[in-house]
Design an enzyme around this catalytic site. Structure first.
Site, PDB file in Angstrom:
ATOM      1  N   GLY A 114      73.872 -11.903 -17.556  1.00  0.00           N
ATOM      2  CA  GLY A 114      73.277 -12.500 -16.363  1.00  0.00           C
ATOM      3  C   GLY A 114      72.752 -11.410 -15.444  1.00  0.00           C
ATOM      4  N   LYS A 285      89.674  -6.304  -1.701  1.00  0.00           N
ATOM      5  CA  LYS A 285      89.440  -5.809  -0.340  1.00  0.00           C
ATOM      6  C   LYS A 285      90.541  -4.821   0.051  1.00  0.00           C
ATOM      7  CE  LYS A 285      85.946  -8.665   0.841  1.00  0.00           C
ATOM      8  NZ  LYS A 285      84.613  -8.196   1.265  1.00  0.00           N
ATOM      9  N   GLU A 319      82.045 -17.483   8.508  1.00  0.00           N
ATOM     10  CA  GLU A 319      80.740 -16.866   8.325  1.00  0.00           C
ATOM     11  C   GLU A 319      79.819 -17.367   9.419  1.00  0.00           C
ATOM     12  OE1 GLU A 319      80.568 -16.160   3.475  1.00  0.00           O
ATOM     13  OE2 GLU A 319      79.799 -18.052   4.306  1.00  0.00           O
ATOM     14  N   ASP A 338      85.515 -23.383  -2.701  1.00  0.00           N
ATOM     15  CA  ASP A 338      84.802 -22.107  -2.689  1.00  0.00           C
ATOM     16  C   ASP A 338      85.602 -20.994  -2.025  1.00  0.00           C
ATOM     17  OD1 ASP A 338      82.417 -20.663  -3.360  1.00  0.00           O
ATOM     18  OD2 ASP A 338      81.873 -20.663  -1.237  1.00  0.00           O
ATOM     19  N   HIS A 343      90.256 -17.576  -2.544  1.00  0.00           N
ATOM     20  CA  HIS A 343      90.398 -16.398  -1.671  1.00  0.00           C
ATOM     21  C   HIS A 343      91.636 -16.478  -0.777  1.00  0.00           C
ATOM     22  CE1 HIS A 343      86.595 -15.340  -3.170  1.00  0.00           C
ATOM     23  NE2 HIS A 343      85.818 -15.809  -2.215  1.00  0.00           N
ATOM     24  N   ARG A 449      96.674 -13.506  10.595  1.00  0.00           N
ATOM     25  CA  ARG A 449      97.341 -13.390  11.893  1.00  0.00           C
ATOM     26  C   ARG A 449      98.776 -13.895  11.740  1.00  0.00           C
ATOM     27  NH1 ARG A 449      92.819 -12.712  15.722  1.00  0.00           N
ATOM     28  NH2 ARG A 449      94.338 -12.643  17.412  1.00  0.00           N
TER      29      ARG A 449
END
Length: 592
Positions: A114, A285, A319, A338, A343, A449
């Site tokens: 791809g 991350k 976002e 999603d 996540h 948090r």
């Protein structure tokens, strides 16, 4: 009845006997290491070596003569100790015969399936170049792009070159490095379901591998509906004969428990579990990887990491832009699938897990699975969904979600969700874990948090000018952007009076460290090459994650729950605040 072993009589002169025997022994050792489990007995392993040497010479045309029978040998059958169920096929031996043990290094072939898509151009190729620039790739490596688009090697290199950049803190020889990297990049056009096209790719890979031990990594940067076709062709026509083969699979991993299980079952028809690398780039991350370091290597945090001291935990993702042309893909999944189910839930599992036995991938993933299995399935009353609507601000009109041409008219797909989750175990019983994720909000951020409990019998309650909730300690781990760790503490304001406020102890990564933080894809690609699975998702982990979300997802869709509409660029639906208030929680990002 005993079978016959053979002594190998090389057809060349006696002066070359030592070298040839050394070659055969190295070869047989390599094959035995690849095929035989560690528990196979010494006797069986010795027999296996003899037969590998025999097969190598048979392929090479060497002369073999019967020798003294060795009792209990069972060549090319299942060994009696039960540890070996198969041996390499004749075809594998033929491929292995071209392996040159005099070449002291293996080669890695990375194929981006791809290659003409956005993910490949914007993330995968730049990450591979960054690894090359930092000297993290092996000495011998080749990168192939594979897609349906017709393209030459030169056209691929031109496309890739537009997205490459060198590290901010190390720009010397940047142009030279880019040129060297592009010379390692090639392209092959083919269909994703064509074994013939993948066989052609295999031929090209072998040309570049040059007889070395070939290790192959395939990155499936393609829609999930063609995963299986591509994996089938990869496994049957382009896998390595004498090295490892690994496949990176991008999310989404299904839409619910059933579709995810079906995908896993189909993948395992062609691959072993340890060949499948399910990637969630958020696990790569820097601040997410630092979670376990922060907790397990700092004595001040680990004793506090429980219901005794922690009042609630918030995982916030926002976002400041909408779907912007990606609505067709997004509408089929929504924000819960999603962002939340993968996540944020992965971060939650890492945050809440017990201390693993070691830093081994399986030990860490075992603890994550325990957390997920201890959680209550999500209930509809603990979920708020929203969808952004058109809004005009500063003379600029921002579109609604359903204004996106790729989104079906009247779609009820959530672009925002808030949820309250609970872990029913001794450490976290009763502590609400609140998630919030949305598009087209007022800020771009991803953070954890941790709000601590009030100080019992606090002597200074009367000295705070704000309410008591605002005066509790809070640990903030800012994943992106502008990575940082903040600890809110109560402090005396300088002066003759006794007035208190809350201040931040701040570790700001950009100020503390001069080195640029690597992109998550760099870390995950390097881990896949090195066989490190710690940051990839195991199949039972995936099953447990879907079991939490599938019931509420089905209920939302079956009941056609209408999302609460919120203006583009706002803080999201009001319902999210009511959800938090039900559990006596105030969203920590409100004061920002």
């Amino acid at each position: 009845m005993a079978t016959h072993s053979y002594s190998i009589l090389p057809s060349s002169s006696s002066s070359s006997i030592h070298g040839q025997n050394h070659q055969r022994l190295n070869f047989s050792s390599y094959i035995a290491k690849r095929v035989l489990p560690a528990k196979v007995s010494f006797h069986s392993r010795r027999n296996y070596h003899l037969n590998v040497v025999l097969m190598q010479d048979v392929i090479a045309g060497a002369v073999a003569t019967p020798a003294t029978p060795v009792e209990n040998e069972t060549p090319f059958k299942k060994l009696r100790d039960g540890f070996l169920s198969s041996v390499p096929s004749t075809q594998e031996f033929k491929e292995a015969a071209s392996f040159d043990v005099s070449k002291d290094e293996s080669t890695v072939s990375i194929t981006v399936v791809g290659a003409s898509g956005d993910l490949a151009k914007k993330k995968i190729f730049p990450a591979l170049f960054a690894l090359y620039y930092e000297g993290c790739l092996p000495k011998h490596f080749t990168i192939f792009g594979y897609a349906r688009s017709k393209m030459t090697d030169a056209e691929l290199r031109n496309m890739v070159s537009k997205t490459l950049a060198c590290r901010i803190d190390k720009r010397e020889n940047c142009g030279e490095k880019i040129d060297q990297f592009l010379k390692r990049c090639f392209y092959h056009s083919g269909q994703y379901d064509s074994q013939e096209n993948f066989a052609e790719l295999d031929k090209k890979l072998k040309e570049h591998e040059g007889g070395r031990v070939s290790n192959r990594l395939f990155y499936l940067s393609i829609p999930p509906n063609i995963f299986i076709d591509a994996v089938k062709c990869t496994s049957s026509s382009a896998s390595s004969g004498i090295g490892w083969t690994r496949v990176i699979v991008e999310k989404p991993f299904g839409r619910d428990s059933d579709s995810s299980a079906a995908l896993t079952k189909a993948l395992k028809q062609y691959l072993e579990e340890d060949q499948i690398f399910r990637i969630d780039h958020y696990l790569g991350k820097e601040l997410v990887e630092n979670l376990s370091v922060l907790r397990f290597s700092n004595l001040i945090f680990e004793p506090l990491w429980s219901r005794q001291y922690i009042r609630n935990v918030q995982l916030i993702f926002s976002e400041d832009f909408g779907t912007e042309g990606r609505g067709g893909y997004f509408d089929n999944y929504g924000i819960l699938r999603d962002i939340m189910q993968n996540h944020l839930l992965q971060i939650l599992a890492l945050f809440a897990m017990e201390t693993p036995v070691s830093l081994d991938a399986e030990d860490i993933r075992n603890e994550k699975v325990k957390v997920l299995r201890s959680m209550r399935p999500l209930q509809l009353e603990d979920v708020v969904v929203g969808q952004y609507k058109s809004h005009t601000k500063g003379g600029v009109t921002y579109p609604a979600y359903i204004d996106d041409n790729t989104v079906p008219k009247g779609s009820l797909t959530p672009t925002f969700a808030a949820a309250a989750l609970f872990i029913d175990n001794a450490r976290w019983d009763g502590v609400p874990f609140l998630m919030k994720a949305g598009k087209a909000l007022h800020k771009k951020r991803a953070e954890i948090r941790v709000q601590f409990r009030h100080v019992p019998g606090n002597l200074y309650n009367q000295n705070f000018e704000t309410d008591l909730d605002q005066a509790t300690n809070e640990l903030i781990i800012r994943v992106q952007p502008d990575e940082a760790i903040d600890l809110k503490i109560n402090n005396k304001v300088p002066g003759l009076g006794m007035r208190l406020d809350h201040s931040n102890l701040n570790l700001h990564y950009a100020a503390r460290y001069s080195k640029e933080i690597p992109d998550a894809y760099e870390r995950l690609l390097l881990d896949a090459i090195e066989g490190e699975r710690r940051l990839f998702i195991r199949s039972d982990e995936l099953d447990a994650a879907w079991a939490l979300f599938t019931p509420v997802l089905k209920e939302l869709e079956e009941k056609n729950i209408i999302p609460e509409y919120y203006p583009y660029g706002s803080r999201g639906p009001v319902g999210a605040h009511y959800l938090a208030a039900r559990y006596n929680v105030r969203w920590g990002d409100l004061g920002i």
